[in-house]
Design an enzyme around this catalytic site. Structure first.
Site, PDB file in Angstrom:
ATOM      1  N   LYS A  40      13.669   1.409  12.021  1.00 38.38           N
ATOM      2  CA  LYS A  40      12.806   2.450  12.569  1.00 38.38           C
ATOM      3  C   LYS A  40      11.431   2.414  11.919  1.00 38.38           C
ATOM      4  CE  LYS A  40      15.967   4.314  15.225  1.00 38.38           C
ATOM      5  NZ  LYS A  40      15.841   4.492  16.685  1.00 38.38           N
TER       6      LYS A  40
ATOM      7  N   HIS B 281      20.605   0.473  25.940  1.00 36.32           N
ATOM      8  CA  HIS B 281      20.493   1.331  24.760  1.00 36.32           C
ATOM      9  C   HIS B 281      21.831   1.966  24.377  1.00 36.32           C
ATOM     10  CE1 HIS B 281      19.843   5.562  23.228  1.00 36.32           C
ATOM     11  NE2 HIS B 281      19.224   4.853  22.297  1.00 36.32           N
TER      12      HIS B 281
END
Length: 382
Positions: free
Chosen positions: A181, A312
Site C-alpha cells: 500500500k 479484486h
C-alpha cells in the site's frame, strides 16, 4: 417452462441466507485510513446464499462488505428471495433479470446487485456441481493455475521492515508477486518505503502498489514518474475510482501500467473505463459488480479491448474466473475469508491451482457458526 417456473423436478426448493462477521487477525490500514477517511479495518462482513433444489443438489455463493452495508444486502436479499422458489436453477440469465426487476426501484448497482451477487454465485456453483466440474472448467478454462500475488502483508500500519519480512515469507510459501500500500500524506515516505521493499526483494520479483484513490491527477502523475525505474507491475487506484478520464490520462502518460475498477458496481461503469482505456489491468470484483453473470460481460469486453484482467479480492471465486480468461491473469491472495471455509487454495511456484472439486469447491466451516449475526430461510414452491 411456464410463467418462469421449472416444469421438471429440477427446481429451486429452498434458499438460505447468512450474515457473518469474520474477524481479521489484526486491523489493517490503507491510504483511506492514513488520511482520516475511514477507520482501520478489523472484520469482513459476508452475505452467504445456499440454494437447494428438489433433487437434493446445493450451491453456495457469497458477497461481502467492509465497514458497512451487509445488513442492507441481507435485507434486500430477503425481500427478493421468494422470486427464486420454483425456478429452474440452470436458467441463470432469466433468474438474474427477474431479480433485477424485483428490486428495480432501488436501481441496478450498489447494494441491490451486491445482494444479488451472493445468489448468482450460488447458482453458478450449483450448475458446475451438477456438471461435476470445477467452475473454471464449466466456463471454459484456458489454464489450470493462475499467477498469484499477496496483498495482506503490505498495509500501511506495518513498518517497511515488517512489510519486507512478510513479503519474503509469502514468496517462500510459493506466492509469485507482492503488492504494498501507498498513499500516505507524505509522498516521500511512500517512495522511501517502496524503495526499501524493492531493494529487499530484488529486481526480479513482481511488485505492485495500491494507492486506494489517494491522489489528485497531478500528484498521481508525479508519483508515477518517480517510480518508473522500479519496474512495477502496476499502480493501482491512483485516483478516485470514478475518475475514468483521469485514469486514462495516466495510462497514456506513464510506462508503468495502471490498474483500477474494483470499486465500480455496475457493468456500465466498467464499460466506460474500458472504452476510455482507463486501465491496463482491469480489476472487476464479482461481489461488487453483482455476480458472475455481469462479471462475464465485463470480461468479454475487456478481452475484446486487449486488456489484462486482475480481479479484486475474493480469490475463492476469482481463481476460477481468471483461469477462464484468455490472457494469463493475476489473482489477489488475501486470506481474510479463509476461516469461513474448510478448504484452502493450493499455491505452487508463483501460481494458485484451480481445485478439481466441482463448483467453487467450497464448504462452510463449522466455526463459521460462531460469526453468524443473522440467518433467514425460504422454502416451498410458489
Amino acid at each position: 417452462m411456464a410463467d418462469g417456473l421449472a416444469t421438471s423436478a429440477d427446481r429451486i426448493e429452498s434458499v438460505r441466507f447468512g450474515h457473518y462477521a469474520v474477524p481479521l487477525a489484526f486491523a489493517v490500514s490503507d491510504a483511506k485510513v492514513a488520511t482520516g477517511r475511514q477507520r482501520p479495518l478489523s472484520q469482513i462482513d459476508v452475505l452467504t446464499c445456499e440454494i437447494t433444489t428438489a433433487d437434493g443438489l446445493a450451491g453456495l455463493g457469497f458477497s461481502y462488505t467492509t465497514r458497512a452495508g451487509c445488513r442492507a444486502q441481507f435485507a434486500h436479499a430477503k425481500e427478493i428471495a421468494a422470486n427464486l422458489l420454483g425456478e429452474d436453477p440452470s436458467a441463470i440469465g432469466a433468474i438474474y433479470d427477474k431479480l433485477l426487476w424485483a428490486g428495480a426501484s432501488v436501481g441496478r448497482s450498489g447494494v441491490a446487485t451486491q445482494a444479488l451477487a451472493a445468489i448468482d454465485v450460488a447458482l453458478w456453483d450449483l450448475k458446475a456441481r451438477r456438471a461435476g466440474l470445477p467452475l473454471a472448467k464449466l466456463l471454459g478454462s484456458y489454464r489450470d493455475s493462475v499467477r498469484v500475488y499477496n496483498t495482506s502483508g503490505g498495509y500501511l500500519q506495518a513498518p517497511a521492515e515488517e512489510v519486507a519480512e512478510r513479503a519474503s515469507r509469502s514468496l517462500a510459501d510459493g506466492i509469485g508477486g507482492i503488492k504494498i500500500k501507498v498513499g500516505q500524506p507524505d509522498m516521500k515516505e511512500d517512495l522511501r518505503r517502496l524503495a526499501a521493499v524493492r531493494e529487499h526483494l530484488g529486481d526480479d520479483v513482481p511488485l505492485m502498489v495500491d494507492a486506494n484513490q489517494q491522489w489528485d491527477r497531478a500528484a498521481a502523475l508525479r508519483f508515477g514518474r518517480a517510480v518508473e525505474e522500479l519496474g512495477l507491475v502496476w499502480i493501482e487506484e491512483p485516483l478516485d475510482a470514478y475518475d475514468a478520464e483521469g485514469h486514462a490520462q495516466l495510462a497514456a502518460a506513464l510506462d508503468t501500467p495502471i490498474a483500477t475498477g474494483e470499486m465500480l458496481t455496475s457493468v456500465p461503469e466498467l464499460v466506460r473505463l474500458i472504452d476510455l482505456r482507463g486501465a491496463d489491468f482491469l480489476q472487476p470484483d464479482v461481489p461488487r459488480v453483482g455476480g458472475i453473470t455481469p462479471y462475464l460481460k465485463v470480461a468479454a469486453l475487456a478481452d475484446h479491448a486487449n486488456l489484462q484482467v486482475a480481479p479484486h479480492f475474493v480469490m475463492e471465486i476469482h481463481l476460477h474466473l481468471a483461469a477462464a480468461y484468455p490472457r494469463d491473469s493475476w489473482v489477489e491472495h488475501i486470506e481474510w475469508l479463509s476461516p469461513l471455509f474448510d478448504e484452502r487454495p493450493v499455491i505452487e511456484d508463483g501460481r494458485m491451482l484451480v481445485p478439481d472439486r466441482p463448483g467453487l469447491g467450497l464448504s462452510l466451516a463449522g466455526q463459521a457458526a460462531g460469526w453468524r449475526l443473522d440467518a433467514a430461510e425460504f422454502t416451498g414452491r410458489l
